[in-house]
Design an enzyme around this catalytic site. Structure first.
Site, mmCIF file in Angstrom:
data_model
loop_
_atom_site.group_PDB
_atom_site.id
_atom_site.type_symbol
_atom_site.label_atom_id
_atom_site.label_comp_id
_atom_site.label_asym_id
_atom_site.label_seq_id
_atom_site.Cartn_x
_atom_site.Cartn_y
_atom_site.Cartn_z
ATOM 1 N N GLY A 135 -7.119 10.590 16.863
ATOM 2 C CA GLY A 135 -7.669 11.614 15.761
ATOM 3 C C GLY A 135 -8.415 11.004 14.536
ATOM 4 O O GLY A 135 -8.443 11.683 13.611
ATOM 5 N N TRP A 151 -7.610 17.964 15.624
ATOM 6 C CA TRP A 151 -6.544 18.574 14.528
ATOM 7 C C TRP A 151 -7.224 18.202 12.586
ATOM 8 O O TRP A 151 -7.453 18.855 12.316
ATOM 9 C CB TRP A 151 -5.801 17.671 14.661
ATOM 10 C CG TRP A 151 -4.545 18.009 14.127
ATOM 11 C CD1 TRP A 151 -4.427 19.073 13.460
ATOM 12 C CD2 TRP A 151 -3.555 17.223 13.509
ATOM 13 N NE1 TRP A 151 -3.233 19.447 12.881
ATOM 14 C CE2 TRP A 151 -2.714 18.347 12.681
ATOM 15 C CE3 TRP A 151 -3.304 16.079 14.204
ATOM 16 C CZ2 TRP A 151 -0.985 18.000 11.953
ATOM 17 C CZ3 TRP A 151 -1.909 15.788 13.044
ATOM 18 C CH2 TRP A 151 -0.870 16.615 12.631
ATOM 19 N N GLN A 181 -11.547 9.862 12.069
ATOM 20 C CA GLN A 181 -12.464 10.616 11.404
ATOM 21 C C GLN A 181 -13.680 9.911 11.510
ATOM 22 O O GLN A 181 -14.335 9.738 10.607
ATOM 23 C CB GLN A 181 -12.427 11.289 9.943
ATOM 24 C CG GLN A 181 -11.290 12.417 10.622
ATOM 25 C CD GLN A 181 -12.164 13.703 12.063
ATOM 26 O OE1 GLN A 181 -12.628 14.140 11.607
ATOM 27 N NE2 GLN A 181 -10.891 13.540 12.756
ATOM 28 N N TYR A 228 -5.983 24.850 14.351
ATOM 29 C CA TYR A 228 -6.819 23.793 13.525
ATOM 30 C C TYR A 228 -7.591 23.881 11.876
ATOM 31 O O TYR A 228 -8.711 24.622 12.579
ATOM 32 C CB TYR A 228 -7.520 22.492 14.127
ATOM 33 C CG TYR A 228 -6.736 22.041 14.832
ATOM 34 C CD1 TYR A 228 -4.948 21.925 15.401
ATOM 35 C CD2 TYR A 228 -6.725 21.175 15.911
ATOM 36 C CE1 TYR A 228 -4.012 21.466 16.235
ATOM 37 C CE2 TYR A 228 -5.868 20.595 17.369
ATOM 38 C CZ TYR A 228 -4.405 20.988 17.323
ATOM 39 O OH TYR A 228 -3.821 20.378 17.761
ATOM 40 N N GLY A 269 0.426 9.303 13.950
ATOM 41 C CA GLY A 269 -0.354 9.998 12.670
ATOM 42 C C GLY A 269 -1.292 8.796 11.496
ATOM 43 O O GLY A 269 -1.973 8.951 10.877
ATOM 44 N N SER A 307 -0.920 12.006 18.866
ATOM 45 C CA SER A 307 -0.695 10.882 17.487
ATOM 46 C C SER A 307 -0.407 9.631 18.208
ATOM 47 O O SER A 307 0.924 9.588 18.087
ATOM 48 C CB SER A 307 0.433 11.708 16.834
ATOM 49 O OG SER A 307 -0.116 13.136 15.780
HETATM 50 N N1 LIG Z 1 -0.199 19.505 21.052
HETATM 51 C C1 LIG Z 1 -0.432 19.627 19.418
HETATM 52 O O1 LIG Z 1 1.339 19.876 18.816
HETATM 53 C C2 LIG Z 1 -0.802 18.162 18.240
HETATM 54 C C3 LIG Z 1 -0.645 18.304 17.424
HETATM 55 C C4 LIG Z 1 -0.969 17.138 16.580
HETATM 56 C C5 LIG Z 1 -2.037 16.292 16.619
HETATM 57 N N2 LIG Z 1 -2.776 17.415 18.254
HETATM 58 C C6 LIG Z 1 -4.069 16.722 18.832
HETATM 59 O O2 LIG Z 1 -3.953 14.915 18.893
HETATM 60 C C7 LIG Z 1 -5.006 14.774 18.475
HETATM 61 C C8 LIG Z 1 -4.194 13.091 17.845
HETATM 62 O O3 LIG Z 1 -3.617 13.574 17.074
HETATM 63 P P1 LIG Z 1 -3.899 12.199 15.945
HETATM 64 O O4 LIG Z 1 -4.861 12.466 14.942
HETATM 65 O O5 LIG Z 1 -2.420 12.525 14.418
HETATM 66 O O6 LIG Z 1 -3.671 11.068 15.979
HETATM 67 P P2 LIG Z 1 -3.518 8.761 15.877
HETATM 68 O O7 LIG Z 1 -4.801 8.630 16.580
HETATM 69 O O8 LIG Z 1 -2.485 9.507 16.272
HETATM 70 O O9 LIG Z 1 -4.020 9.802 14.568
HETATM 71 C C9 LIG Z 1 -5.218 9.330 13.571
HETATM 72 C C10 LIG Z 1 -5.229 9.660 11.955
HETATM 73 O O10 LIG Z 1 -4.682 8.071 11.764
HETATM 74 C C11 LIG Z 1 -5.374 7.303 11.111
HETATM 75 N N3 LIG Z 1 -5.946 6.031 11.754
HETATM 76 C C12 LIG Z 1 -6.684 5.900 12.271
HETATM 77 N N4 LIG Z 1 -6.390 4.087 12.616
HETATM 78 C C13 LIG Z 1 -6.077 3.856 10.981
HETATM 79 C C14 LIG Z 1 -6.275 2.543 11.206
HETATM 80 N N5 LIG Z 1 -6.578 1.399 10.848
HETATM 81 N N6 LIG Z 1 -5.944 2.718 9.404
HETATM 82 C C15 LIG Z 1 -5.246 3.728 8.511
HETATM 83 N N7 LIG Z 1 -5.202 5.017 9.124
HETATM 84 C C16 LIG Z 1 -5.852 4.692 10.483
HETATM 85 C C17 LIG Z 1 -6.996 8.393 11.026
HETATM 86 O O11 LIG Z 1 -7.582 8.069 9.914
HETATM 87 P P3 LIG Z 1 -9.083 7.931 9.859
HETATM 88 O O12 LIG Z 1 -9.448 8.691 9.870
HETATM 89 O O13 LIG Z 1 -9.605 7.605 7.991
HETATM 90 O O14 LIG Z 1 -9.208 6.837 10.098
HETATM 91 C C18 LIG Z 1 -6.233 9.766 11.164
HETATM 92 O O15 LIG Z 1 -5.705 10.184 9.654
HETATM 93 C C19 LIG Z 1 -5.445 15.296 17.563
HETATM 94 O O16 LIG Z 1 -7.129 15.671 16.902
HETATM 95 C C20 LIG Z 1 -5.421 17.010 18.462
HETATM 96 O O17 LIG Z 1 -6.053 16.722 19.167
HETATM 97 C C21 LIG Z 1 -1.908 17.762 18.961
#
Ligand SMILES: NC(=O)c1ccc[n+]([C@@H]2O[C@H](COP(=O)([O-])OP(=O)(O)OC[C@H]3O[C@@H](n4cnc5c(N)ncnc54)[C@H](OP(=O)(O)O)[C@@H]3O)[C@@H](O)[C@H]2O)c1
Length: 300
Positions: free
Chosen positions: A264, A21, A266, A52, A209, A205
């Site tokens: 998620g 995402w 990066q 995305y 997130g 997430s």
């Molecule tokens: N089906 C749907 O409707 C739907 C909707 C949303 C997402 N998704 C899927 O789920 C995947 C994961 O979602 P998500 O990205 O929200 O997952 P997540 O792993 O809950 O959140 C990722 C975010 O958390 C941040 N993060 C992680 N560790 C951290 C830390 N220690 N301190 C501060 N920030 C931290 C990351 O920033 P950094 O990059 O800076 O580490 C990134 O911005 C998406 O890529 C997608 O494939 C599906």
């Protein structure tokens, strides 16, 4: 990494997967590092979606970048279970009509530069397309060899059952939001449906997130609940000698639906660090303590 099977015939994937995402705007070299790191760690389910990039570099941008990463080293395609989604087309916002889904899937194949998608998911339920028409689209795509298996995302169990009633192949997965801050799938029947049908729960997430790692990350959710959940996560992180995020992931992974958690980040370092969560075995009492903090009340 611990594996779970997607569908009755597989493949097996790691219980941590990688989601695209936020996989946008990177140099090819950074994008390659992220995907290689995920694959090397055993995060073999790589999840993306055609939408995305919308609102940023553009609809299709995340798929196109992943396509470049695959093209740069085609062996990566063999190492991953490639999942994408279609059916969201802002500002309509949803369209699961047969013609649209077939064209959306073909466009995804084109951007990804692959012959077949392993798991094609309907991103959100389209309330204006009859389930038998959605089913025909998916059956036609399977028949044409364009997709291997089908899944849904953000569907209620009733919507999933209605689609399944019209669809010959099994729906092998559902993709709900699930974390210590978003516990609805345990109450609305989604995770029960997974166990009923032996289907995969591919959860999005899992760190809310980033808010479960860092309260300053902007997003939805009641701040008092977030604080209460952090208190429990921090207590357990201290006890287990890991981070707050590790405990948040361990909470998700302990559910008996055996979810695959899509990360998620990066940052390759954060991907590597996430592996620690697999070593954490929360006690029954501690798991319920996180749930109670999220609910705001003790279990009845
Ligand atoms: N089906 C749907 O409707 C739907 C909707 C949303 C997402 N998704 C899927 O789920 C995947 C994961 O979602 P998500 O990205 O929200 O997952 P997540 O792993 O809950 O959140 C990722 C975010 O958390 C941040 N993060 C992680 N560790 C951290 C830390 N220690 N301190 C501060 N920030 C931290 C990351 O920033 P950094 O990059 O800076 O580490 C990134 O911005 C998406 O890529 C997608 O494939 C599906």
């Amino acid at each position: 990494m611990r594996q779970v099977k997607i569908g009755t015939t597989g493949p097996q994937v790691g219980v941590l997967g990688y989601g695209c995402w936020r996989f946008l705007g990177h140099s090819l070299s950074h994008a390659e590092t992220l995907i290689e790191t995920a694959l090397d760690l055993g995060m073999s389910l790589i999840d993306t979606a055609d939408v995305y990039g919308y609102g940023g570099p553009g609809f299709g941008a995340a798929e196109a970048l992943l396509g470049k990463v695959i093209a740069a080293n085609p062996d990566r395609r063999r190492r991953m279970m490639l999942a994408t989604k279609g059916g969201i087309i802002p500002p309509e916002p949803y369209n699961s009509s047969r013609d649209y889904l077939v064209s959306a899937c073909e466009a995804s194949l084109d951007r990804l530069g692959v012959e077949q998608i392993d798991l094609y998911q309907i991103h959100r339920p389209d309330l204006l397309t009859p389930w038998d028409e959605v089913a025909r689209a998916l059956e036609d795509l399977i028949e044409a060899g364009k997709i291997r298996q089908v899944g849904v995302s953000n569907f209620s169990p009733a919507q999933t059952r209605a689609l399944q009633a019209n669809l010959a192949p099994r729906i092998v997965s559902t993709q709900p939001e699930f974390s210590a801050m978003h516990i609805a799938p345990m109450d609305d029947g989604t995770l029960d449906w997974c166990q009923e049908m032996n289907a995969a729960a591919i959860v999005w997430s899992p760190l809310a997130g980033g808010r479960l790692a860092d309260a300053h990350v902007p997003g939805e959710g009641d701040p008092h609940t977030l604080l209460a959940v952090h208190v429990e996560l921090d207590r357990l992180a201290h006890q287990h000698g890991v981070t707050r995020s590790d405990i948040a992931l361990a909470f998700v992974l302990k559910h008996p639906a055996r979810p695959v958690a899509l990360l998620g980040t990066q940052t390759p370092e954060r991907l590597k660090a996430a592996i620690r969560a697999l070593e954490v075995n929360l006690s029954r009492r501690d798991w319920y303590a996180i749930l109670e903090a999220s609910r705001g009340t003790p279990m009845p």
